[in-house]
Design a protein around this motif. Structure first.
Motif, short mmCIF file in Angstrom:
data_model
loop_
_atom_site.label_atom_id
_atom_site.label_comp_id
_atom_site.label_asym_id
_atom_site.label_seq_id
_atom_site.Cartn_x
_atom_site.Cartn_y
_atom_site.Cartn_z
N MET A 8 -8.45 7.07 2.31
CA MET A 8 -7.87 6.27 3.27
C MET A 8 -8.96 6.08 4.44
SD MET A 8 -5.16 4.57 4.34
CE MET A 8 -3.69 5.08 3.61
N ILE A 9 -9.27 4.70 4.73
CA ILE A 9 -10.15 4.63 5.91
C ILE A 9 -9.17 3.82 7.02
CG2 ILE A 9 -11.93 2.88 6.38
CD1 ILE A 9 -12.92 2.91 3.76
N GLY A 10 -9.34 4.58 8.23
CA GLY A 10 -8.36 4.03 9.21
C GLY A 10 -7.29 5.13 9.21
N LEU A 11 -7.45 6.17 10.32
CA LEU A 11 -6.64 7.09 10.28
C LEU A 11 -5.68 7.01 11.84
CD1 LEU A 11 -8.74 10.13 9.17
CD2 LEU A 11 -6.99 8.81 7.76
N GLY A 12 -5.20 5.87 11.98
CA GLY A 12 -4.35 5.52 13.09
C GLY A 12 -2.94 5.75 12.76
N THR A 13 -2.14 5.30 13.43
CA THR A 13 -0.61 5.82 12.99
C THR A 13 -0.34 5.43 11.65
OG1 THR A 13 -0.02 5.36 15.51
CG2 THR A 13 1.86 5.45 13.85
N MET A 14 -0.52 4.27 11.28
CA MET A 14 -0.06 3.84 9.87
C MET A 14 -0.81 4.68 8.80
SD MET A 14 2.41 1.66 9.61
CE MET A 14 2.32 0.68 8.27
N GLY A 15 -2.09 4.66 8.82
CA GLY A 15 -3.04 5.17 8.04
C GLY A 15 -2.76 6.93 7.82
N ARG A 16 -2.71 7.61 8.96
CA ARG A 16 -2.24 8.84 9.20
C ARG A 16 -1.04 9.26 8.49
NH1 ARG A 16 -2.93 9.41 13.80
NH2 ARG A 16 -1.00 9.57 14.55
N ASN A 17 -0.24 8.46 8.70
CA ASN A 17 1.42 8.71 8.23
C ASN A 17 1.29 8.43 6.51
OD1 ASN A 17 3.41 9.75 10.27
ND2 ASN A 17 2.42 7.98 11.30
N LEU A 18 0.62 7.35 5.92
CA LEU A 18 0.73 7.36 4.89
C LEU A 18 0.04 8.31 4.06
CD1 LEU A 18 -0.20 3.35 4.20
CD2 LEU A 18 1.62 4.66 3.13
N VAL A 19 -1.07 8.86 4.59
CA VAL A 19 -1.95 10.04 4.10
C VAL A 19 -1.01 11.34 3.79
CG1 VAL A 19 -3.57 11.59 4.47
CG2 VAL A 19 -4.24 9.45 4.81
N LEU A 20 0.11 11.39 4.91
CA LEU A 20 0.77 12.55 4.87
C LEU A 20 1.90 12.43 3.90
CD1 LEU A 20 1.00 13.23 8.77
CD2 LEU A 20 -0.38 14.57 7.14
N ASN A 21 2.49 11.02 3.92
CA ASN A 21 3.30 10.59 2.78
C ASN A 21 2.79 10.91 1.34
OD1 ASN A 21 5.19 9.59 0.90
ND2 ASN A 21 5.30 7.68 2.12
N MET A 22 1.52 10.73 1.04
CA MET A 22 0.85 10.85 -0.41
C MET A 22 0.68 12.62 -0.29
SD MET A 22 -2.03 8.08 -0.64
CE MET A 22 -1.68 6.31 -0.65
N ALA A 23 0.44 13.17 0.67
CA ALA A 23 0.25 14.66 0.53
C ALA A 23 1.59 15.34 0.31
CB ALA A 23 -0.48 15.30 1.91
N ASP A 24 2.43 15.00 0.70
CA ASP A 24 3.99 15.43 0.44
C ASP A 24 4.33 15.21 -0.86
OD1 ASP A 24 4.19 16.09 3.24
OD2 ASP A 24 5.39 14.61 3.60
N HIS A 25 3.72 14.09 -1.59
CA HIS A 25 4.02 13.94 -2.85
C HIS A 25 3.05 14.51 -4.03
CE1 HIS A 25 6.59 10.89 -1.20
NE2 HIS A 25 7.32 10.97 -2.36
#
Length: 468
Positions: A8-25
């Protein structure tokens, strides 16, 4: 450290939350952002999860397994191209690069063409759902090519919103279909938000409803045929206290000047180019523009004394009529957006399955609603449906709601309240339902002053008359 499955490039609100979503899975993911603060924040919030952050673009790419699956969530425009320029030397054929921002579809087409010779799969993907959607499950609309999507499918289906009909993600279509679909989604969103605003204005100014009553009305509507994300959050808005003065409700101290980022305007522009009527969306864009003239509106408002409230129906009847009017307007907003999407699919060879698009809008996204169930049925029954009004069952449903809309429009006009999207919705429906319109006069006028010719109802061909 193990190679990450996704980047993920771009770790603002949307990017960071998508990263954490993926990590949860259970998806191992690597993040990159030029801001070291954003890198640190990701590592803090992702502690104990399969999350890593890279300090440089090269290190980021090297942290990923091949084929590399990389998503950009950066502001649309020149920044996207700058990121592509920076990362391109480190990529190879077969890698997948996703633009998850709100890019204009023509920019996506240009980027696909630019990377075509490299063998890199460029995917323009609309993402809807906001911060909560990114974290808990968004609706995603990827386009590009099927080979690229095949490498993303398993991951995206895990993190998408889930409904009884499956994950809210699908391969939307060829080329820029993903970003075009998201653009239309946003146009529909503009229209429905303006509709709700118009309904609110009548409830407040004519019905005399307090914020508590407004909360109760919208909460009740959200339990039935109007169940939707936008109606749901509207009900909650009326209870929010002001941060400055807790004795006030926040909605009452917010300035009545609506901002916009341009995606609604893009929808209108494309619709005009393709000759598809989308007046509900057009009027919603214009209403936001008009709201910006706050000072001028206040000056004109002071020209005359406020008129006395006029209402020919009691409060409960008015609320019932407003319910039907909102249903009617929401349906028309979907109808116009999907008509445009169907036409664009044919024009740009997207090969979009409209029923599938409606399915993935049922969860996670801003315009999700129970109404989409009936809309999807119509497109499942007829995949080539040009316009939803051609489905007789759906058409008859709107016929039943029309009287309520008429009552609401009369009430609004009697009280000098502008209702551009509600009004245009009725006009659109009535004009589309009229087999013999008055446009023959326009053709006569055009031929009179410009010899533009006209067609006849009794003969084939084009004709011109020497008018006296």
């Amino acid at each position: 450290m193990q190679k990450a499955q996704f980047g993920m490039i771009g770790l603002g609100t949307m990017g960071r939350n998508l990263v954490l979503n993926m990590a949860d899975h259970g998806i191992a993911i690597s993040g990159y952002d030029r801001s070291t603060d954003q890198q640190k924040r990701l590592l803090e919030e992702g502690k104990g999860k399969p999350v890593q952050a890279a300090a440089t673009m090269q290190a980021f790419v090297e942290s990923l397994e091949t084929p590399r699956r990389i998503m950009m969530l950066v502001p649309a425009g020149k920044i996207v191209d700058a990121v592509i320029d920076e990362i391109k030397p480190f990529l190879q054929a077969g890698d997948i690069l996703i633009d998850g921002g709100n890019s204009h579809f023509t920019d996506t087409d240009a980027r696909i063409a630019r990377l075509q010779d490299t063998g890199i799969h460029f995917t323009g993907m609309g993402v809807s759902g906001g911060e909560d959607g990114a974290r808990l499950g968004p609706s995603m609309m990827p386009g590009g090519n099927k080979n690229g999507y095949a490498e993303l499918k398993n991951i995206l289906e895990k993190i998408a919103a889930q409904t009884e009909d499956g994950p809210c993600v699908t391969f939307v279509g060829n080329g820029s279909a993903g970003h075009y679909t998201k653009m239309v989604h946003n146009g529909i969103e503009y229209a429905i938000m303006q509709l709700i605003s118009e309904i609110y204005g009548i409830l407040r100014n004519v019905g005399g409803c307090s914020n508590d009553e407004l909360h109760a009305i919208f909460s009740n509507w959200n339990q039935g045929a109007l169940q939707s994300f936008l109606v749901e959050i509207t009900a909650k808005v009326f209870l929010q206290p002001d941060d400055v003065d807790a004795s006030k409700r926040l909605v009452d101290v917010i300035l009545d000047r609506a901002a916009q980022k341009g995606t609604g305007m893009w929808t209108s522009e494309s619709a005009l180019e393709l000759h598809i009527p989308t007046p509900a969306i057009d009027e919603a864009v214009a209403a936001r523009d008009l709201s910006a003239y706050k000072k001028e509106r206040e000056l004109i408002d002071a020209f005359t004394a406020a008129p006395a409230v006029k209402n020919t129906v009691d409060k409960e009847q008015l609320i019932a009529a407003l319910h039907d009017a909102l249903y009617f307007g929401m349906a028309i907003s979907y109808i116009q957006g999907l008509h445009l999407l169907q036409a664009a699919s044919e024009t740009y060879k997207y090969e979009i399955n409209i029923a599938e698009v409606v399915r993935i809008w049922k969860g996670g996204c801003i315009i999700r609603s129970v109404m989409l169930n009936d809309i999807r049925k119509a497109y499942v029954n007829d995949a080539a449906l040009k316009n939803l009004l051609l489905d007789k069952t759906f058409y008859n449903l709107l016929v039943q709601k029309r009287a309520g809309l008429v009552t609401v429009l009369k009430t609004a006009m009697d009280n000098n309240l502008g209702t551009p999207v509600l009004s245009s919705s009725l006009n659109y429906f009535d004009m589309f339902s009229t087999g013999r319109s008055s446009s023959n006069l326009i053709q006569a006028q055009r031929d009179f002053f410009g010899a533009h010719t006209y067609e006849r109802i009794d003969k084939e061909g084009n004709f011109h008359t020497n008018w006296e």
